[in-house]
Each structure stands twice: as C-alpha cells, then as structure tokens.
Design an enzyme around this catalytic site. Sequence first.
Site, PDB file in Angstrom:
ATOM      1  N   LYS A   1      -5.364  -7.346  -2.966  1.00  0.00           N
ATOM      2  CA  LYS A   1      -5.562  -6.221  -3.823  1.00  0.00           C
ATOM      3  C   LYS A   1      -6.200  -6.692  -5.220  1.00  0.00           C
ATOM      4  O   LYS A   1      -6.858  -5.975  -5.944  1.00  0.00           O
ATOM      5  CB  LYS A   1      -3.903  -5.889  -4.377  1.00  0.00           C
ATOM      6  CG  LYS A   1      -3.406  -5.315  -3.324  1.00  0.00           C
ATOM      7  CD  LYS A   1      -1.758  -5.131  -3.422  1.00  0.00           C
ATOM      8  CE  LYS A   1      -0.787  -4.730  -2.297  1.00  0.00           C
ATOM      9  NZ  LYS A   1       0.638  -4.960  -2.393  1.00  0.00           N
TER      10      LYS A   1
ATOM     11  N   ALA B   1      -5.088  21.472  -7.649  1.00  0.00           N
ATOM     12  CA  ALA B   1      -6.053  21.141  -6.949  1.00  0.00           C
ATOM     13  C   ALA B   1      -7.148  22.383  -6.889  1.00  0.00           C
ATOM     14  O   ALA B   1      -8.174  22.313  -6.726  1.00  0.00           O
ATOM     15  CB  ALA B   1      -5.829  20.919  -5.676  1.00  0.00           C
TER      16      ALA B   1
END
Length: 440
Positions: A207, A34
């Site tokens: 979904k 990250a």
Amino acid sequence: MSEPLRIALAGLGTVGAGVIRLIEANAALIARRAGRPLQVTVVSARDRNKDRGIDLSPYAWEDDMVIMGERADVDVVVELVGGSDGPALALARTTIEAGKGLVTANKAMIAHHGLELAQKAEAAAVPLKFEAAVAGGIPVIKGLREGAAANEFSRVYGILNGTCNYILSTMEDTGRDFAAVLAEAQAKGYAEADPAFDIEGTDAAHKLSILAAIAYGAKIDFAAVDTTGISKILAADIAQADSLGYVIRLIGMASTENSNGTERLFQRVQPHLVPFDHPLAHVDGATNAVVAEGNFSGRLLFQGAGAGDGPTASAVVADLIDIAREMERGGEAGAPFSVPVAELVAMDRADTGHRMGRSYIRFVVADRPGVLAEITAAMRDAGVSIESLIQKGRHDEDGEVLVAMVTHEGPESAVAEAVRMLEGSASLTRAPLVMHILAD
Ligand SMILES: NC(=O)c1ccc[n+]([C@@H]2O[C@H](COP(=O)([O-])OP(=O)(O)OC[C@H]3O[C@@H](n4cnc5c(N)ncnc54)[C@H](OP(=O)(O)O)[C@@H]3O)[C@@H](O)[C@H]2O)c1
C-alpha cells in the site's frame, strides 16, 4: 437516464459479495449520482455452487474469468480475486487489451504490476482504478490525486494494516504477548491462517508503494520499501513505551529527500513509537489512518475502516461511479497514477544512513554484572546519546533482564552501528529491537 454501466465481477468472496450487496441496496441513489444505473451482468469465482449468502440468479456465470472483459455484455471488469499474479493479473491484462476499464482492490497486483497495467490502460484510453487497494474504505487515493492534488507533500505516512493495528492495540489493552494475541485474532477472523503477509509488513509495504507513487509522481518501487514487521515486539516493549508516553504502531512512511542535488525516495514500513498526543496514537483496533502533510493544505488525516466487506465495497463502487460519470461525459479516463506513466520519475532509493531522529532500542540480556556497561560503551563508541534508560527486573525465570533506552536526536546510522557492535555478544539473549520515534 442513460444505459446502465454493465459490470463483470470476478471474485465473490468478502469484497465481491459486499459489492453485490452495496449495488443492490443503494441502486437508486447510485444511479442518480452516476447518471446511469450500475448493473452487474456476469460474475465468476472458483466454485459456482458455494453458498455466498447472496442471490446470484440475476447474473450470468462465467467459468473462465480471464475472458470476462472480452464479453459483449460487459463495459467494465471488477477484479476481486487477489494475488499479485495468476488469474487476477491475466484478467487485468485481457480486460485492458479488450478496451474495457478495470477496477481492482488488489494492492499486491498494483504494487508489482501497476506500472505495466497503467501503461496499457493509458495506451488503450481505458480507466484503471484501485481506490480500495489502499486503506480499504478510506478514500485516500482520491484524497491525494484530487482533493490535495495542488500540494507538495513533505511526508505521507500512516497505519496501513488493520491486522497489525488490531494486534498491537490488543497487546496494549491486555498486556498479553504477540503470539497469544495473534492466535486470538486468527480465531476471530481478524488475521489470516497464514498471517505472514500482514505481520511481516508486506501488505503495508504494498500500500505504501502505491501511495508514494501517487504522492511523489514516482514509478512504483515496492522492492525499495524497507520493511520490518511486528512479530518481534514483546508485551514488555509496549509497557516500556507506555511508561515513556508512547504507543507502538506499525507505520508506513514515504518522503523525498535531496542528496547531492538528486531527489530520492524514502519508503519504510516499521513499528514506531508514537507520542500519546499524536493523532495516530488514538487509531485502535482494525482501523487504518493516513496522514498527508501538504505544503498548502497542512496536515490532512484520513481515517476509517481499512478492510471488511462494506468499507472495501464502498471504495470499489465509488470507482465504478467515477467510471460511469467519465464515460457518460465521453471524458478521458485520466492517468491511474495521477501523472502519465511516461512522466513518472524512476527515483533512487534514499539512503537511510543520514536520517536524523530519536530511537527506542531494547535489549534482552543475561542477568549478570558488566552487561549494562558493555551496552552503554557500544552506544558511546558509536556516538549515540542516551536520553533515558530503563532496566527492568527479570524478564522471565531464565534470569533475563530487559534494558530499554530512548536516544536523543541523532543519525539513525549511529544507532545501527551500536547495535552492530553488540552483535554476537554473549550478554544478549535475543536480537536487539530498534524502533524509531515518530516525529511530529
Ligand atoms: N477483505 C478485505 O477486507 C479487503 C480489503 C481491501 C482489499 N482487499 C483485496 O480485495 C481482493 C479480494 O479480497 P477478499 O477478501 O474478498 O478475498 P476472498 O474472500 O478470499 O475472495 C476471493 C474470491 O476470488 C475467488 N478466487 C480465488 N482464486 C481464484 C481462482 N484461481 N480462480 C477463480 N476464482 C478465484 C474465490 O472464489 P471462491 O469463493 O469460489 O473460492 C473468491 O470468490 C484481494 O485483492 C484483497 O487484497 C480485501
């Protein structure tokens, strides 16, 4: 290395506790990837004193989760509370209004309020990410938004609910009926005490509506998903399907179709017969899988754990890593649905009437002469062509007989018409069940 990305975590249940465990276990590699550490600064849930099997002492506690995004020690909020409205939605709104990013696994909230939240996030130039909301640990949103972004999709479909898939594949393995397998799934913790959301197809429809919006650049339209669950499926249907070369799976499917020059959106969640040689026929237990058919990529198959603390946390933390990277580069958050909300198209619902396909139709009928003739006459009158028909002995001591048939390719509307013609017939002891056959 840069300053940590400071995270507020709302909800410390299955997924919330998983996120804390993952961030602690993989801290070093996450920080490297990250470009900065991920640091949970503050947490919140309903009960501060509950034993969650994790040490919460390093984190501040916030009683009122809705204001977490307004805290000065928070860069991004993770919402893992659940529910389409209530505190989850209030938290999402206040977080974005406070100019902070939001990560959520909440498919119900995104299906119902995703457009509003995305619009607010775009206006505030903050990230809104929901990878974990669709198919848990499977990076299918990233797959469609990024990896396959260059493609036009002919169909996007898959097995989107692990509870239903567990029940169907256990019925297949054991020959037991739906109710018995559901009770066992509840006892083992694979199904909720109130399983309606799962078994009636609502969770899969949430979904699917999110996937359809991303795949087709359409405004989310959950209300337009034609939804049927699995509760009417008998062990005998599974046995019949097997003898014909199919397994039964709850499939959510989205595609677009052009009718009279207008592009319309087809969205359906329904149990299907899946041919043994189709990759989805081998997706068993609580596993999820999504197929995306791109015009240049060809068929892509995404498969993995659709739920559970580890897999779902994996998707949540991937979103956090993305946000850390984007903020590090001072970059744009990007449109949550790939296309800015203002450019998403409000597509009309496709009319399923002229869809072509093959179907499985099952009748449970009284064991007396003339019944089969009545059924086949309705098929003939509606223009349904029967490919094969099986009549199976006594269904139970009441003398019921199971009649199952597979149709040739034809309009779905003809099958619906035949079933309508038989409605109210004294020969039928249960409502007929129609399942479509998944075309390759
Ligand atoms: N579980 C999965 O495998 C999975 C997979 C994909 C997506 N998701 C989604 O992830 C989200 C979280 O699911 P989960 O399974 O982790 O749920 P969960 O185990 O029921 O945890 C929910 C958490 O939210 C807290 N909470 C609930 N209502 C609250 C309220 N009114 N005020 C404050 N806190 C409240 C609970 O607090 P207490 O603990 O104090 O009661 C609990 O910590 C849901 O949106 C779900 O759809 C879950």
